[in-house]
Design a protein around this motif. Sequence first.
Motif, PDB file in Angstrom:
ATOM      1  N   MET A   1       0.607  -1.156  -0.074  1.00 10.93           N
ATOM      2  CA  MET A   1      -0.100  -0.023   0.015  1.00 10.93           C
ATOM      3  C   MET A   1       0.764   0.960  -0.026  1.00 10.93           C
ATOM      4  N   ILE A   2       0.518   2.166  -0.784  1.00  8.81           N
ATOM      5  CA  ILE A   2       1.140   3.546  -0.733  1.00  8.81           C
ATOM      6  C   ILE A   2       0.488   4.286   0.315  1.00  8.81           C
ATOM      7  N   ASP A   3       1.504   4.710   1.272  1.00  7.93           N
ATOM      8  CA  ASP A   3       1.112   5.539   2.465  1.00  7.93           C
ATOM      9  C   ASP A   3       1.904   6.838   2.542  1.00  7.93           C
ATOM     10  N   ASN A   4       0.899   8.109   2.021  1.00 11.53           N
ATOM     11  CA  ASN A   4       1.581   9.412   2.088  1.00 11.53           C
ATOM     12  C   ASN A   4       0.991  10.281   3.282  1.00 11.53           C
ATOM     13  N   ARG A   5       0.484   9.553   4.061  1.00  9.86           N
ATOM     14  CA  ARG A   5       0.286  10.298   5.448  1.00  9.86           C
ATOM     15  C   ARG A   5       1.201  11.008   6.193  1.00  9.86           C
ATOM     16  N   VAL A   6       0.857  12.103   6.446  1.00  8.25           N
ATOM     17  CA  VAL A   6       1.920  13.067   7.617  1.00  8.25           C
ATOM     18  C   VAL A   6       1.585  12.594   8.846  1.00  8.25           C
ATOM     19  N   PRO A   7       2.294  12.160   9.647  1.00  7.28           N
ATOM     20  CA  PRO A   7       2.087  12.059  11.301  1.00  7.28           C
ATOM     21  C   PRO A   7       1.663  13.444  11.725  1.00  7.28           C
ATOM     22  N   PRO A   8       0.612  13.287  12.532  1.00  6.27           N
ATOM     23  CA  PRO A   8       0.434  14.480  13.387  1.00  6.27           C
ATOM     24  C   PRO A   8       1.284  14.888  14.397  1.00  6.27           C
ATOM     25  N   PRO A   9       1.507  16.176  14.284  1.00  7.84           N
ATOM     26  CA  PRO A   9       2.688  16.840  15.375  1.00  7.84           C
ATOM     27  C   PRO A   9       2.439  16.455  16.753  1.00  7.84           C
ATOM     28  N   PHE A  10       3.499  16.241  17.605  1.00  3.94           N
ATOM     29  CA  PHE A  10       3.248  16.176  18.939  1.00  3.94           C
ATOM     30  C   PHE A  10       3.021  17.451  19.782  1.00  3.94           C
ATOM     31  N   LEU A  11       3.323  18.544  18.876  1.00  2.00           N
ATOM     32  CA  LEU A  11       3.159  19.647  19.674  1.00  2.00           C
ATOM     33  C   LEU A  11       2.498  20.813  18.854  1.00  2.00           C
ATOM     34  N   GLY A  12       1.582  21.747  19.072  1.00  2.00           N
ATOM     35  CA  GLY A  12       1.007  22.434  18.125  1.00  2.00           C
ATOM     36  C   GLY A  12      -0.328  22.878  18.926  1.00  2.00           C
ATOM     37  N   ASP A  13      -0.855  24.193  18.431  1.00  4.04           N
ATOM     38  CA  ASP A  13      -2.082  24.562  18.993  1.00  4.04           C
ATOM     39  C   ASP A  13      -3.254  23.679  18.670  1.00  4.04           C
ATOM     40  N   GLU A  14      -4.107  24.159  19.295  1.00  7.26           N
ATOM     41  CA  GLU A  14      -5.424  23.216  19.323  1.00  7.26           C
ATOM     42  C   GLU A  14      -5.951  22.874  17.934  1.00  7.26           C
ATOM     43  N   ARG A  15      -5.811  24.014  17.216  1.00  8.91           N
ATOM     44  CA  ARG A  15      -6.443  23.821  15.774  1.00  8.91           C
ATOM     45  C   ARG A  15      -5.753  23.087  14.856  1.00  8.91           C
ATOM     46  N   ALA A  16      -4.437  23.209  15.067  1.00  8.20           N
ATOM     47  CA  ALA A  16      -3.315  22.346  14.017  1.00  8.20           C
ATOM     48  C   ALA A  16      -3.516  20.951  14.574  1.00  8.20           C
ATOM     49  N   VAL A  17      -3.453  20.584  15.965  1.00  2.00           N
ATOM     50  CA  VAL A  17      -3.551  19.372  16.110  1.00  2.00           C
ATOM     51  C   VAL A  17      -4.796  18.576  15.777  1.00  2.00           C
ATOM     52  N   LEU A  18      -6.125  19.437  16.171  1.00  2.00           N
ATOM     53  CA  LEU A  18      -7.140  18.545  15.662  1.00  2.00           C
ATOM     54  C   LEU A  18      -7.355  18.400  14.155  1.00  2.00           C
ATOM     55  N   ASN A  19      -6.759  19.408  13.480  1.00  2.00           N
ATOM     56  CA  ASN A  19      -6.730  19.383  11.932  1.00  2.00           C
ATOM     57  C   ASN A  19      -5.814  18.213  11.265  1.00  2.00           C
ATOM     58  N   ASN A  20      -4.844  18.257  11.886  1.00  2.00           N
ATOM     59  CA  ASN A  20      -3.549  17.041  11.614  1.00  2.00           C
ATOM     60  C   ASN A  20      -4.306  15.566  11.967  1.00  2.00           C
ATOM     61  N   TRP A  21      -4.849  15.662  13.177  1.00  2.00           N
ATOM     62  CA  TRP A  21      -5.397  14.321  13.485  1.00  2.00           C
ATOM     63  C   TRP A  21      -6.597  13.863  12.202  1.00  2.00           C
ATOM     64  N   LEU A  22      -7.409  14.846  12.253  1.00  2.00           N
ATOM     65  CA  LEU A  22      -8.401  14.788  11.221  1.00  2.00           C
ATOM     66  C   LEU A  22      -7.951  14.135  10.119  1.00  2.00           C
ATOM     67  N   ASP A  23      -6.913  15.181   9.425  1.00  2.00           N
ATOM     68  CA  ASP A  23      -6.471  14.581   8.221  1.00  2.00           C
ATOM     69  C   ASP A  23      -5.668  13.199   8.261  1.00  2.00           C
ATOM     70  N   TRP A  24      -4.941  12.705   9.411  1.00  2.00           N
ATOM     71  CA  TRP A  24      -4.432  11.539   9.382  1.00  2.00           C
ATOM     72  C   TRP A  24      -5.478  10.310   9.161  1.00  2.00           C
ATOM     73  N   HIS A  25      -6.486  10.647   9.847  1.00  2.00           N
ATOM     74  CA  HIS A  25      -7.521   9.431   9.912  1.00  2.00           C
ATOM     75  C   HIS A  25      -8.278   9.593   8.333  1.00  2.00           C
ATOM     76  N   ARG A  26      -8.387  10.614   7.790  1.00  2.00           N
ATOM     77  CA  ARG A  26      -8.838  10.684   6.462  1.00  2.00           C
ATOM     78  C   ARG A  26      -8.317   9.866   5.472  1.00  2.00           C
ATOM     79  N   GLU A  27      -6.665  10.268   5.616  1.00  2.00           N
ATOM     80  CA  GLU A  27      -5.902   9.577   4.449  1.00  2.00           C
ATOM     81  C   GLU A  27      -5.644   8.225   5.073  1.00  2.00           C
TER      82      GLU A  27
END
Length: 167
Positions: A1-27
């Motif tokens: 499988m091709i995996d182009n996901r970007v792991p969510p950051p361990f640090l970041g503001d609330e919006r960035a963390v929420l959006n990155n986790w959502l994008d991780w799960h979408r991908e």
Amino acid sequence: MIDNRVPPPFLGDERAVLNNWLDWHRETLAVKCAGLSEEQLRLRSAPPSTLSLLGLVRHMAHVERAWFRRVLNDEDVPLLYKTADPDADFNDVDTASSEEAFATWRAEVEHARKLSAEVPLDAVGKRQRHGKDCSHRWILVHMIEEYARHNGHADLLRERIDGVTGE
């Protein structure tokens, strides 16, 4: 499988963390479906369930539209894949096009990303859901939960189809 996901950051503001986790799960859903034929995407889990990877993609397109466009932004857009059968997104995949389903899902994801970027996290949806108001923040957390739960289903489906497993 091709995996182009970007792991969510361990640090970041609330919006960035929420959006990155959502994008991780979408991908993650896209990764679970990658490289499969139309027939494989339609394969059901086990009777009596009608769960399939194609059904999950259709369902998540519906969920993206319902929460972001209808609830958060009060757009007057029809629900996707809804007929007299409330589970048509899952049940009506025998002749459904995976190309159309993925295009619709990707379009709803892009629309949701753009809308989400413009709305404060504390903004309250313009439509109630189940008789309750909900914030944009709540919608983001719910979407992460929704994808995470269904990605567990996708894991099992993919393993059943071709033995492929992974995070």
